[in-house]
Design an enzyme around this catalytic site. Structure first.
Site, PDB file in Angstrom:
ATOM      1  CB  THR A 196     -12.031  50.450 -17.477  1.00  0.00           C
ATOM      2  OG1 THR A 196     -13.218  50.231 -17.336  1.00  0.00           O
ATOM      3  CG2 THR A 196     -11.488  50.868 -18.714  1.00  0.00           C
ATOM      4  CE  LYS A 206     -11.097  38.575  -7.986  1.00  0.00           C
ATOM      5  NZ  LYS A 206      -9.653  38.274  -7.624  1.00  0.00           N
ATOM      6  CD  GLU A 209      -7.717  46.910  -7.663  1.00  0.00           C
ATOM      7  OE1 GLU A 209      -7.431  48.303  -8.334  1.00  0.00           O
ATOM      8  OE2 GLU A 209      -8.018  45.962  -8.219  1.00  0.00           O
TER       9      GLU A 209
END
Length: 677
Positions: A418, A545, A530
């Site tokens: 998720t 990241k 997204e």
């Protein structure tokens, strides 16, 4: 039959009557409560039928004794070739099959191993039955009356027959254990304390089946049946009344609600590290050893744990000590979107291959969405899990945590597919409960540094794994490679990377015919971005990241410390998503003009993440044809690692940096690393 002189005389009479005709070749004992009629139905000869009139032309005449001990005495008296014990199971099992589904029959045991297993709860054979035949070196063959074609278990002086060479032969347990501890500094160096303990218990007819004593001699702990615990404590408190009154000894301590596990095998003494492996296996699965004992012969390692952990302990020991046919990982998968759904597909497709090739069984025991969840300790049918979820009970992160921890499964792995902050908050308690965590979710590893550090430290302390390789580069082995470099003594000095497959796709798609707004729309429609592409365009995903990579490189950093040079004005990210789509074309002309200028100079745009000695920044940069980033195609990612060893020529990792299939494959690879295959 009994052990009384009259019983022995009666046995000898039966033996002499049958032996006179030369008909008694084997002796059959009755065990496990089987009725005489069961033997009659199986065409065996009951005891009252064995007499001088018994026909002697049968291939084998067998005497059914009243119990195992009687049968053993008869076998010893007659010098029988073998004592056969016919019961209702296939022989001695590697563990209790009711608690360990993967248990299987043990083909061969030594007399000592059989005695140890019988002592620790195996009810197949009455322990004293072994002695009469052992001294005569008569083998015992335990067989299943209802499945006579099964091989059963042969008990003899040697177990080294066939290919079964495991140092651990079987695992058993004694339920309802209590520990009694006599302690006090006055015990140190005093001769006779233990003698008083055991004499007092013997007088009360209380059996002690395990003893553990500290080398400092200031305490002695004994294991007894829980039903005897209160009496034992009262007897010992009375025995040492004066010492307790004076404070020289403490009042006798009693701990109930325990179970004793016996790990049995004569070859353990020839296999260094067996005890260490046992403690390591239990520790990694959150099972605390309260007391243990091992004799100098090393054929039995006895450990005492809380009763609630018995099932988990037996299964993980059975699995990890190579007694099981397959090693099992119990998986909880949270999230069945693009990545989670692909992961479950890959597990379903690969399961049979892993069982054949690597003797690994992936047992998916839980699947959860944001609304419902299903759980099954025996495993969920992956061909119908979506239908099951439609009618499943409502779920929430709290209920999910309660379900995972209450199932208390060994080799448990929680897989988070998720992007939920609430699910990420479950990692800490899961790790504390010795559940491995594999996360495609970036929130935990990129959140506050203190939280990240606690999760890493908890995993190390608990002996479990916290893995998140797919947080950066999808299926690319970036984080694992960085860890390998650091663990081997290298130091990471700087990082240069293109980490957004979405942004790389956008800048590779820009052309005279495809303006910025259209490139962004294509990225969304083709699944690279997204659902709300502003998350990618703000650079937040790249910042997260880069923070993760910087931390994995050994530097403490927060997201707020990353310098940002963005390419879309900040006010475009205010308001609704519809408003964003309406305004975005206003930037097309300016972007196209700048793109043409770059093209004329032989350059391209790349959104670059960089770190130098812990300082990090993200920015839109122009790179020329000689740069490694120039020819980066599609949604690929690339990372350059400059280290003390890879200084003049940085290490380069490049490949698909987005996509459900490769991300799921990266999660799958993390799961395989937990299985150590």
């Amino acid at each position: 039959m009994t052990q009384s002189p009259e019983g022995l005389a009666a046995m000898r009479h039966i033996i002499s009557e049958a032996s006179r005709e030369g008909s008694l070749i084997a002796v059959v004992g009755r065990s496990s409560g089987l009725s005489a009629s069961a033997f009659a139905d199986a065409a065996w000869v009951d005891a009252h039928e064995v007499s001088s009139d018994t026909a002697i032309d049968l291939p084998r005449i067998s005497l059914v004794a009243g119990n195992d001990y009687a049968a053993a005495i008869i076998a010893a008296e007659t010098g029988a070739d073998v004592l056969e014990i016919w019961t209702d199971v296939d022989g001695f099992m590697t563990a209790d099959p009711h608690l360990v589904p993967s248990a299987y029959p043990i083909p061969h045991l030594s007399y000592t191993e059989a005695m140890e297993l019988c002592h620790f709860g195996v009810s197949i054979l009455y322990p004293p039955s072994v002695y009469p035949v052992c001294v005569k070196n008569i083998p015992i063959h335990v067989r299943n009356l209802f499945r006579p074609d099964e091989g059963g278990t042969i008990i003899s002086s040697s177990t080294r027959e066939g290919a079964d060479q495991h140092p651990v032969r079987g695992i058993s347990s004694i339920a309802h254990t209590a520990l009694i501890t006599v302690s006090g500094l006055s015990m140190v160096g005093v001769v006779g304390v233990n003698s008083r303990i055991f004499n007092a218990l013997a007088s009360a007819r209380i059996s002690v089946f395990m003893v553990a004593q500290a080398s400092s001699e200031n305490n002695t702990t004994i294991a007894v049946r829980q039903d005897d615990a209160d009496t034992a404590a009262a007897v010992l408190n009375e025995t040492f009344h004066s010492e307790i009154e004076s404070g020289a000894l403490n009042a006798v301590a009693v701990e109930k609600g325990l179970v004793t596990i016996g790990v049995v095998g004569e070859q353990m003494k020839h296999t260094p590290g067996t005890a260490g492996r046992i403690f390591s296996i239990l520790g990694r699965n959150g099972i605390n050893v309260i007391a243990f004992a091992q004799g100098a012969r090393q054929n039995n390692i006895s450990i005492v744990i809380h009763s609630a952990l018995l099932n988990k302990a037996l299964n993980v020991l059975h699995d990890s000590l190579f007694l099981s046919e397959y090693k099992v990982l119990n998986l909880f998968v949270c999230g069945i979107g693009t990545v989670g759904g692909r992961l479950l597909e890959q597990i379903s497709q690969q399961s049979d291959i892993l069982m054949r090739r690597s003797r690994l069984r992936l047992n998916v025991v839980g699947i959860a969405t944001s609304r419902t969840a299903i759980f099954n300790k025996q495993g969920i049918d992956l061909s119908s899990y979506r239908e099951q979820l439609k009618t499943a009970a409502p779920s929430s992160p709290r209920r999910l945590l309660d379900a995972v921890t209450s199932m208390n499964l060994y080799n448990a792995v929680f897989v988070d597919c998720t992007a939920s902050k609430e699910v990420a908050e479950l990692y800490a308690p899961l790790l504390e409960h010795n559940v491995n965590v594999v996360a495609a979710n970036k929130i935990a590893a990129s959140g506050p540094y203190g939280q990240y550090r606690r999760l890493k430290d908890t995993a190390v302390r608990q002996g479990v794994k916290f893995l998140f390789e797919t947080n950066v580069g999808a299926g690319l082995p970036i984080i694992g490679t960085m860890n390998d470099l650091r663990n081997s003594g290298d130091r990471i000095i700087s990082i240069r990377a293109v980490l957004s497959g979405t942004l790389n796709f956008i800048f590779n798609t820009l052309s005279a015919d495809v303006p910025l707004s259209e490139a962004v729309r294509q990225a969304k429609e083709q699944g690279y971005s997204e659902p709300d592409p502003r998350i990618d365009l703000t650079g937040k995903d790249v910042i997260r990241k880069l923070v993760i990579l910087t931390r994995e490189a050994g530097y403490a950093i927060e997201q707020e410390e990353v310098a940002q040079q963005l390419f879309i004005p900040a006010d475009y990210f205010d308001g609704s998503l519809d408003s964003f789509w309406q305004r975005l074309p206003q930037l097309d002309a300016d972007f196209e003009e700048r793109r043409r200028q770059l093209e004329a100079q032989g350059q391209r745009w790349r959104f670059v993440a960089q770190m130098d000695e812990g300082r990090a920044r993200v920015s839109l940069e122009a790179v020329d044809r000689n740069h490694p980033f120039y020819n980066l195609e599609g949604s690929n990612n690339i990372i350059l690692l400059t280290t003390e060893r890879y200084h003049d020529y940085p290490m380069q990792i490049q490949g698909y940096g987005a996509g459900a299939a490769v991300t799921a494959a990266g999660v799958f690879a993390n799961i395989m690393s937990i299985a150590n295959i």
